[in-house]
Design a protein around this motif. Structure first.
Motif, mmCIF file in Angstrom:
data_model
loop_
_atom_site.group_PDB
_atom_site.id
_atom_site.type_symbol
_atom_site.label_atom_id
_atom_site.label_comp_id
_atom_site.label_asym_id
_atom_site.label_seq_id
_atom_site.Cartn_x
_atom_site.Cartn_y
_atom_site.Cartn_z
ATOM 1 N N LEU A 184 0.826 -1.206 0.000
ATOM 2 C CA LEU A 184 0.000 0.000 0.000
ATOM 3 C C LEU A 184 0.864 1.262 0.000
ATOM 4 N N ARG A 185 1.917 1.233 0.768
ATOM 5 C CA ARG A 185 2.837 2.364 0.822
ATOM 6 C C ARG A 185 3.456 2.636 -0.539
ATOM 7 N N THR A 203 0.201 7.258 6.485
ATOM 8 C CA THR A 203 -1.016 7.213 7.295
ATOM 9 C C THR A 203 -2.107 6.407 6.602
ATOM 10 N N VAL A 204 -2.269 6.610 5.289
ATOM 11 C CA VAL A 204 -3.256 5.839 4.529
ATOM 12 C C VAL A 204 -2.898 4.356 4.552
ATOM 13 N N ALA A 205 -1.612 4.048 4.393
ATOM 14 C CA ALA A 205 -1.182 2.647 4.432
ATOM 15 C C ALA A 205 -1.459 2.022 5.795
ATOM 16 N N LEU A 206 -1.217 2.772 6.863
ATOM 17 C CA LEU A 206 -1.488 2.278 8.208
ATOM 18 C C LEU A 206 -2.965 1.962 8.410
ATOM 19 N N THR A 207 -3.816 2.912 8.067
ATOM 20 C CA THR A 207 -5.242 2.730 8.303
ATOM 21 C C THR A 207 -5.835 1.664 7.382
ATOM 22 N N ALA A 248 5.900 -0.240 10.131
ATOM 23 C CA ALA A 248 7.169 -0.514 9.457
ATOM 24 C C ALA A 248 6.966 -0.619 7.947
ATOM 25 N N GLY A 249 5.928 -1.358 7.540
ATOM 26 C CA GLY A 249 5.640 -1.460 6.120
ATOM 27 C C GLY A 249 5.217 -0.139 5.505
ATOM 28 N N ALA A 250 4.523 0.678 6.291
ATOM 29 C CA ALA A 250 4.077 1.983 5.812
ATOM 30 C C ALA A 250 5.203 3.004 5.761
#
Length: 471
Positions: A377-378, A385-389, A418-420
């Protein structure tokens, strides 16, 4: 604005996203087309390629551009105003001298990073970066060497705190979505962020700084003037703010003003979401307004004008100084907004659903799945933030079925964070902030900032995965 129902399968959507990023890199690096033009052009082409109706394309483009521009423009403007006042008054030099004196000349980058970690607890990445910019440049100007040695430890500290530690919006949202405890995420997130910063940012920045030379830019804050009103060559002769440099406590107090005010909003929002405070209380709303980042920085700039100006300086002279600071940031704001436009197009194109279909049923460990989904997603849409949510929402059903405790949920949030964080590139507005603030071209930013963000994210994931294996 809602995402469209995708006309293509997950594989095609992912290929379109990859092709769009490749085209953007070619236009900027190979063709040498201006980054702002390239971002807007690729955003339009991508919106058409994924199948948005022609009548909706303008709204799709403005979705990401307006949101990013609205968030960044005021922060950057007030931030560089404050930075210019601190620089021209000698305040940035005083703060740098004091920090270096405590840590030693050889540990100047470490001193900057530690200060950014402390201030990064309540403040967002972009706001912290613009406030710290003059301090980074002042220290780099004093000790010489590649700017990377000084810029990455501070910028990476803000990035680590923003992605991993509540009360920042990404980890708070992910923890809430997964049904975990914000307090537990905070308790686990702080040491993980500090260790990941030291390994993935500080040590890596030392390695990169010895191999990649980035010259000190002089355009972001305007020409540096002496305290007698002389300029370094632009001939404007703008009067100084102060006859002598302010004290360390004065400078520290000014820097603490936005951090204290912003902490009102972030901490109170956390307490409301946790049910400790009732939503709608008058005093909570008032303090939250003061803590709204643009308002907090506006208040700080007004305080700085009152505290740093000398009695004989007129407001007209101060206005001239602030005008000098604002001029060069137009490009930064526009490119950052265009980066948000590109990220918005990818966000609305159905990438999240495509990833969910692609990764379902792979049978990987939940902590690894969280990291992989957030990473994809990142890379696809840029926003941490979008990737986290989004990643939190995608794995929430699996978390509920597994019946995990708060400690395990906190580790999953860190894995998602971490991925985000990894692989920040041209569709990330933070990438463009760092690139333009520190005068780096796209290739250099990819070789430095992108590498550092990746090692930071990997370090955080290794820590989370290690703790996951233990419990």
């Amino acid at each position: 604005m809602e995402a469209i129902d995708p006309q293509y399968g997950a594989g095609v959507l992912l290929l379109i996203a990859a092709a769009a990023v490749t085209l953007l890199l070619v236009l900027i690096i190979v063709v040498k087309l201006h980054a702002f033009i390239s971002l807007v052009l690729v955003s339009v082409v991508t919106a058409l390629a994924v199948g948005f109706p022609l009548g909706d394309v303008p709204d799709v483009l403005m979705f990401g551009f307006a949101d990013t521009l609205g968030a960044v423009a005021l922060l950057v403007a007030f931030g560089v105003m404050l930075g210019r006042l601190l620089e021209i008054s000698g305040g940035a030099q005083v703060l740098a001298d004091t920090l270096i004196g405590r840590f030693g000349d050889k540990r100047a980058p470490l001193a900057l990073g530690v200060a950014a970690l402390l201030f990064g607890f309540p403040i967002f990445f972009d706001a912290g970066l613009v406030v710290f910019l003059p301090i980074i440049l002042t220290v780099a100007r004093r000790f010489g060497g590649s700017l990377i040695l000084y810029a990455l430890p501070a910028a990476g500290a803000f990035a680590a705190m923003h992605a991993i530690v509540p009360p920042h919006p990404g980890p708070v949202a992910a923890t809430t979505i997964l049904g975990g405890s914000i307090g537990m995420t905070l308790l686990i997130g702080i040491p993980v962020a500090v260790v990941a910063w030291y390994v993935g940012v500080y040590l890596v920045s030392r390695f990169l700084g010895r191999r990649i030379d980035v010259a000190l830019p002089d355009a972001v804050l305007g020409a540096v003037r002496g305290r007698d009103g002389e300029t370094d060559g632009d001939g404007s002769g703008t009067a100084p703010v102060a006859t002598r440099a302010p004290s360390f406590l004065t400078v520290l107090g000014l820097l603490l003003v936005p951090f204290v005010l912003i902490s009102f909003d972030t901490v109170l929002a956390t307490l409301v979401s946790a049910g400790v405070l009732d939503e709608g209380l008058g005093w909570v709303g008032f303090l939250s307004l003061l803590g709204y980042t643009p308002v907090a920085l506006l208040i700080t700039v007004l305080v700085a004008i009152l505290v740093l100006r000398r009695p004989s300086s007129s407001l007209g002279q101060i206005t001239g100084i602030l005008d000098d600071a604002l001029g060069p940031i137009c490009t930064i704001i526009l490119i950052t907004g265009a980066g948000g436009m590109f990220g918005g197009v990818l966000e609305l194109s159905g990438i999240g659903a495509a990833l969910s279909e692609s990764l379902s049923g792979l049978g990987m460990s939940l902590v690894v799945q969280a990291f992989v989904i957030a990473t994809l997603l990142r890379v696809a849409q840029g926003s941490a933030t979008v990737a986290l949510t989004t990643a939190g929402g995608l794995i929430a059903p699996a978390v509920e079925n597994a019946g995990l405790g708060n400690f395990e949920v906190a580790l999953l949030v860190i894995a998602i964070a971490a991925g985000a964080t990894v692989l920040s590139h041209v569709n990330d507005s933070g990438f463009w902030l760092v690139s333009r603030f520190f005068g780096m071209d796209v290739k250099t930013t990819l070789m430095t900032w992108t590498v550092m963000e990746t090692t930071l994210g990997l370090a955080a994931f290794v820590l989370a995965a290690g703790l996951w294996a233990i419990v």
